[in-house]
Motif scaffolding. Sequence first.
Motif, PDB file in Angstrom:
ATOM      1  N   ILE A  70      60.517  -2.788  74.673  1.00 56.82           N
ATOM      2  CA  ILE A  70      59.191  -2.186  74.542  1.00 56.82           C
ATOM      3  C   ILE A  70      59.334  -0.954  73.783  1.00 56.82           C
ATOM      4  N   ASP A  71      60.285  -0.107  73.867  1.00 55.57           N
ATOM      5  CA  ASP A  71      60.147   1.204  73.214  1.00 55.57           C
ATOM      6  C   ASP A  71      61.666   1.873  73.180  1.00 55.57           C
ATOM      7  N   SER A  72      61.778   2.878  72.599  1.00 53.87           N
ATOM      8  CA  SER A  72      63.257   3.491  72.654  1.00 53.87           C
ATOM      9  C   SER A  72      64.070   2.908  71.865  1.00 53.87           C
ATOM     10  N   ASP A  73      65.507   3.605  71.439  1.00 54.72           N
ATOM     11  CA  ASP A  73      66.576   3.134  70.605  1.00 54.72           C
ATOM     12  C   ASP A  73      67.732   3.447  71.418  1.00 54.72           C
ATOM     13  N   VAL A  74      67.794   3.756  72.681  1.00 49.48           N
ATOM     14  CA  VAL A  74      68.807   4.152  73.421  1.00 49.48           C
ATOM     15  C   VAL A  74      69.731   3.056  73.252  1.00 49.48           C
ATOM     16  N   ILE A  79      75.319   0.645  71.348  1.00 47.69           N
ATOM     17  CA  ILE A  79      76.077  -0.549  70.705  1.00 47.69           C
ATOM     18  C   ILE A  79      76.646  -0.015  69.339  1.00 47.69           C
ATOM     19  N   ALA A  80      75.763   0.661  68.451  1.00 44.84           N
ATOM     20  CA  ALA A  80      76.438   1.324  67.389  1.00 44.84           C
ATOM     21  C   ALA A  80      77.504   1.732  67.334  1.00 44.84           C
ATOM     22  N   GLU A  81      77.968   2.518  68.529  1.00 43.68           N
ATOM     23  CA  GLU A  81      79.178   2.957  68.718  1.00 43.68           C
ATOM     24  C   GLU A  81      80.316   2.007  68.690  1.00 43.68           C
ATOM     25  N   LYS A  85      77.298  -4.243  63.630  1.00 45.91           N
ATOM     26  CA  LYS A  85      75.978  -4.133  63.075  1.00 45.91           C
ATOM     27  C   LYS A  85      74.746  -4.425  63.938  1.00 45.91           C
ATOM     28  N   VAL A  86      74.093  -3.406  64.095  1.00 47.44           N
ATOM     29  CA  VAL A  86      72.932  -3.559  64.974  1.00 47.44           C
ATOM     30  C   VAL A  86      71.660  -3.074  64.492  1.00 47.44           C
ATOM     31  N   ILE A  87      70.497  -3.621  65.066  1.00 44.85           N
ATOM     32  CA  ILE A  87      69.088  -2.960  64.649  1.00 44.85           C
ATOM     33  C   ILE A  87      68.276  -3.050  66.132  1.00 44.85           C
ATOM     34  N   GLN A  88      67.325  -2.297  65.926  1.00 44.15           N
ATOM     35  CA  GLN A  88      66.418  -2.188  67.341  1.00 44.15           C
ATOM     36  C   GLN A  88      65.326  -2.919  67.128  1.00 44.15           C
ATOM     37  N   LEU A  89      64.850  -3.625  67.961  1.00 39.28           N
ATOM     38  CA  LEU A  89      63.247  -4.487  67.813  1.00 39.28           C
ATOM     39  C   LEU A  89      62.410  -3.830  68.710  1.00 39.28           C
ATOM     40  N   HIS A  90      61.516  -3.344  68.169  1.00 40.50           N
ATOM     41  CA  HIS A  90      60.259  -2.768  69.071  1.00 40.50           C
ATOM     42  C   HIS A  90      59.369  -4.027  69.498  1.00 40.50           C
ATOM     43  N   THR A  91      58.933  -4.364  70.565  1.00 44.18           N
ATOM     44  CA  THR A  91      57.999  -5.576  70.889  1.00 44.18           C
ATOM     45  C   THR A  91      56.550  -5.110  71.004  1.00 44.18           C
ATOM     46  N   GLY A  92      56.228  -3.884  70.565  1.00 44.06           N
ATOM     47  CA  GLY A  92      54.869  -3.411  70.681  1.00 44.06           C
ATOM     48  C   GLY A  92      54.235  -3.710  72.290  1.00 44.06           C
TER      49      GLY A  92
END
Length: 222
Positions: A70-74, A79-81, A85-92
Amino acid sequence: MDKFRVLEIKKSVFENNDREANELRKELKQEKTFLLNLMSSPGSGKTTTLKATIAALKDEMRIGVMEADIDSDVDAHTIAETGAKVIQLHTGGMCHLDAGMTKQGLEGLGTENIDFAILENVGNLVCPAEFDTGAVKNAMILSVPEGHDKPLKYPLMFSICDVLLVNKIDVMPYFDFDLEACKRYVTKLNPNIKIIPISARTGEGIDEWSNWLREQVKQWNS
């Protein structure tokens, strides 16, 4: 004569989503990209399990991860560590991902150089179970502290999954968790489900889980 019309919105939404999900699977098949939808309650150990999974498979296949929240990119930072390859998805504010949202995520991730894509869905045992994301397989994690009766409380989630990881078995002696009862509840709902007890912290069961994934990816990409 009725003064208003009743529209079956929910049915329409699900029908459209199912169609988009099937189309997405066809595209993934053509691209030889295997997509896993990983679901669970918050705190069950999804991200820790993902780290162990990536460590076991990263030398054999190209892995990409979509972290939905829902929020944050923790979680994305964690996972990037791993080097994946990683992306963050925010669902609003939405508590799930549907096929259209997943497709947007895959476009952002880029699947041309990915053999194995993982969607870490929003932590929730209700909404994510209702929407087909277009994934090839659905997996869920149930952690020991949550209790062995969760299949009775959230039957749909356990019914739509191909594999169940029972995580945190290293702390089972400290909780009133009956693994055999849990297995009975789950298989009654879903006789074909694969159940794998694991500890993402100690590594117990990760080999069996990784082997299951290897076989699924191989079958899909063949």
